[in-house]
Design an enzyme around this catalytic site. Structure first.
Site, PDB file in Angstrom:
ATOM      1  N   ASP A   1       0.810  -1.227   0.000  1.00 25.09           N
ATOM      2  CA  ASP A   1       0.000   0.000   0.000  1.00 25.09           C
ATOM      3  C   ASP A   1       0.840   1.272   0.000  1.00 25.09           C
ATOM      4  OD1 ASP A   1       0.897  -0.286   2.595  1.00 25.09           O
ATOM      5  OD2 ASP A   1      -0.951   0.452   3.514  1.00 25.09           O
TER       6      ASP A   1
ATOM      7  N   GLU B   1      -2.906  -0.331  -3.429  1.00 25.89           N
ATOM      8  CA  GLU B   1      -4.048  -0.891  -2.696  1.00 25.89           C
ATOM      9  C   GLU B   1      -5.264   0.018  -2.882  1.00 25.89           C
ATOM     10  OE1 GLU B   1      -4.369  -2.755   1.602  1.00 25.89           O
ATOM     11  OE2 GLU B   1      -4.558  -0.587   1.728  1.00 25.89           O
TER      12      GLU B   1
ATOM     13  N   GLU C   1     -10.721   6.071  14.134  1.00 25.13           N
ATOM     14  CA  GLU C   1      -9.968   5.003  14.799  1.00 25.13           C
ATOM     15  C   GLU C   1      -8.484   5.099  14.447  1.00 25.13           C
ATOM     16  OE1 GLU C   1      -8.589   0.731  15.303  1.00 25.13           O
ATOM     17  OE2 GLU C   1      -8.474   2.091  13.608  1.00 25.13           O
TER      18      GLU C   1
HETATM   19  P1  0O2 Z   1      -2.040   4.062   6.397  1.00 25.77           P
HETATM   20  O1  0O2 Z   1      -1.298   4.645   5.283  1.00 25.77           O
HETATM   21  O2  0O2 Z   1      -1.727   4.738   7.694  1.00 25.77           O
HETATM   22  O3  0O2 Z   1      -3.506   3.940   6.131  1.00 25.77           O
HETATM   23  P2  0O2 Z   1      -1.777  -4.407   8.514  1.00 25.77           P
HETATM   24  O4  0O2 Z   1      -1.333  -2.979   8.253  1.00 25.77           O
HETATM   25  O5  0O2 Z   1      -0.628  -5.351   8.748  1.00 25.77           O
HETATM   26  O6  0O2 Z   1      -2.859  -4.497   9.565  1.00 25.77           O
HETATM   27  P3  0O2 Z   1      -1.972  -5.338   5.838  1.00 25.77           P
HETATM   28  O7  0O2 Z   1      -1.840  -6.815   5.813  1.00 25.77           O
HETATM   29  O8  0O2 Z   1      -0.803  -4.530   5.368  1.00 25.77           O
HETATM   30  O9  0O2 Z   1      -2.513  -4.899   7.252  1.00 25.77           O
HETATM   31  O10 0O2 Z   1      -3.076  -4.963   4.852  1.00 25.77           O
HETATM   32  P4  0O2 Z   1      -4.577  -4.581   5.028  1.00 25.77           P
HETATM   33  O11 0O2 Z   1      -5.107  -4.894   6.366  1.00 25.77           O
HETATM   34  O12 0O2 Z   1      -5.278  -5.142   3.846  1.00 25.77           O
HETATM   35  O13 0O2 Z   1      -4.503  -3.017   4.827  1.00 25.77           O
HETATM   36  C1  0O2 Z   1      -3.862  -2.158   5.687  1.00 25.77           C
HETATM   37  C2  0O2 Z   1      -4.553  -0.822   5.589  1.00 25.77           C
HETATM   38  O14 0O2 Z   1      -5.960  -1.015   5.805  1.00 25.77           O
HETATM   39  C3  0O2 Z   1      -4.116   0.103   6.687  1.00 25.77           C
HETATM   40  O15 0O2 Z   1      -3.051   0.863   6.249  1.00 25.77           O
HETATM   41  C4  0O2 Z   1      -5.337   0.970   6.923  1.00 25.77           C
HETATM   42  O16 0O2 Z   1      -5.438   1.971   5.952  1.00 25.77           O
HETATM   43  C5  0O2 Z   1      -6.445  -0.036   6.717  1.00 25.77           C
HETATM   44  N1  0O2 Z   1      -6.743  -0.736   7.961  1.00 25.77           N
HETATM   45  C6  0O2 Z   1      -6.574  -2.047   8.211  1.00 25.77           C
HETATM   46  N2  0O2 Z   1      -6.987  -2.354   9.459  1.00 25.77           N
HETATM   47  C7  0O2 Z   1      -7.436  -1.224  10.011  1.00 25.77           C
HETATM   48  C8  0O2 Z   1      -8.013  -0.893  11.282  1.00 25.77           C
HETATM   49  O17 0O2 Z   1      -8.174  -1.714  12.178  1.00 25.77           O
HETATM   50  N3  0O2 Z   1      -8.351   0.419  11.489  1.00 25.77           N
HETATM   51  C9  0O2 Z   1      -8.196   1.368  10.517  1.00 25.77           C
HETATM   52  N4  0O2 Z   1      -8.574   2.596  10.812  1.00 25.77           N
HETATM   53  N5  0O2 Z   1      -7.631   1.084   9.324  1.00 25.77           N
HETATM   54  C10 0O2 Z   1      -7.277  -0.180   9.064  1.00 25.77           C
HETATM   55  P5  0O2 Z   1      -1.963   1.383   7.260  1.00 25.77           P
HETATM   56  O18 0O2 Z   1      -0.808   0.447   7.260  1.00 25.77           O
HETATM   57  O19 0O2 Z   1      -2.572   1.718   8.561  1.00 25.77           O
HETATM   58  O20 0O2 Z   1      -1.454   2.636   6.523  1.00 25.77           O
END
Ligand code: 0O2
Ligand code: 0O2
Length: 263
Positions: free
Chosen positions: A71, A140, A155
């Site tokens: 992402d 993403e 959140e």
């Molecule tokens: P940003 O740029 O701050 O938004 P992980 O990060 O390990 O939990 P993974 O496997 O990288 O997850 O991928 P996933 O879960 O498909 O996507 C991650 C992104 O989804 C996050 O980016 C958030 O934007 C969103 N997201 C996932 N879980 C949550 C949650 O519990 N709360 C909120 N508010 N957003 C969530 P990042 O890494 O936070 O980056």
């Protein structure tokens, strides 16, 4: 030394291109007086500090962030209703192996995250033409309703404040709030048809008003003597008239224009 500016440049390009593409889908729907499943689109390139943090958390070497962090380029598509999310998913799937390639889909609508997070994620490979040649980047796409977005935005900011250690009582409240957002989506879905009809009618009305304004302007330019009278008639119809009357008024203008252009 990692050259972040050079690394991130194609991601910036990908975000800009994808934003334009999804925004233009919305524009297309509006032009043909149809309800758009896309309400608005945002996009961002992940901050360098967030990339470094994510890499450290996942034990990813900084040399491999481009392959392992999906992402770095992120697009967010907001929908009014849950049903619209599925329409957007289909729109994206229909482009698979055309201008983008779907790598993975993550359905957090059915498999809600522990935090209460709900959204639909599609990881894509997106081919770019840069000044250095062709490059494929990962991106993403997050698709969610306005209510899901409201919850996730708040959140997410709390996660920053508490450095991912949100106190249990706040976590519990957030879960309740996620449930309330879900109920709101369900409730709004019950009146979706009425909302869609109203929005389509509003859009159609503003499109015909735009056409009338342009047609009166054209008639004025062509020297049509009664243009002022038409303008007055239009202002009256706009205030008092129903949609059908505006349509027939516009038809009258188009017929007039056709006759005037013949001479
Ligand atoms: P940003 O740029 O701050 O938004 P992980 O990060 O390990 O939990 P993974 O496997 O990288 O997850 O991928 P996933 O879960 O498909 O996507 C991650 C992104 O989804 C996050 O980016 C958030 O934007 C969103 N997201 C996932 N879980 C949550 C949650 O519990 N709360 C909120 N508010 N957003 C969530 P990042 O890494 O936070 O980056
Ligand atoms: P519109 O439809 O004319 O408002 P840009 O690169 O400037 O085109 P960018 O940098 O992505 O867009 O801007 P930003 O601040 O991230 O916001 C993206 C778009 O989302 C903007 O629309 C905002 O108006 C819109 N937006 C943000 N929050 C909301 C919301 O709660 N509801 C609605 N309906 N729209 C919202 P544009 O691109 O300026 O176009």
């Amino acid at each position: 030394m990692i050259k972040w500016t050079k690394i991130l440049l194609p991601y910036e390009q990908a975000v800009e291109e994808l934003k334009i593409k999804f925004k233009s889908i919305r524009k297309e729907y509006r032009k043909i007086d149809e309800y758009s499943p896309i309400e608005f689109v945002t996009g961002r390139v992940k901050k360098i500090s967030s990339i470094i943090n994510k890499a450290a958390k996942r034990n990813i070497s900084l040399e491999n962030v481009e392959e392992e962090i999906e992402d770095i380029a992120g697009i967010r598509i907001m929908c009014q209703f849950t049903e619209d999310i599925y329409k957007v998913i289909e729109l994206i799937r229909s482009r698979n192996n055309k201008d983008l390639h779907i790598v993975e889909e993550r359905n957090y609508l059915d498999a809600i995250k522990e935090s209460g997070y709900r959204s639909y994620h599609i990881i894509i490979k997106y081919p770019l033409h840069t000044v250095f040649g062709e490059k494929v980047v990962l991106a993403e796409i997050q698709i969610r309703t306005l209510a899901m977005n409201f919850w996730a935005t708040i959140e997410h900011s709390l996660n920053y404040k508490f450095e991912s250690q949100i106190p249990q009582d706040v976590k519990d409240r957030l879960k309740n709030a996620a449930e309330a957002a879900y109920k709101l989506d369900m409730e709004m879905s019950q009146i979706r048809d009425e909302v869609v009809d109203a929005q389509e009618l509003f859009q159609a009305k503003s499109n015909v008003v735009e056409k009338i304004v342009k047609n009166i302007q054209k008639l004025k330019k062509l020297g049509y003597s009664d243009a002022e009278k038409l303008q007055k008639e239009f202002l009256y119809l706009k205030k008092e008239g129903v949609f059908k009357e505006l349509i027939s008024f516009n038809n009258k203008l188009e017929a007039l224009l056709e006759t005037m252009c013949k001479f």
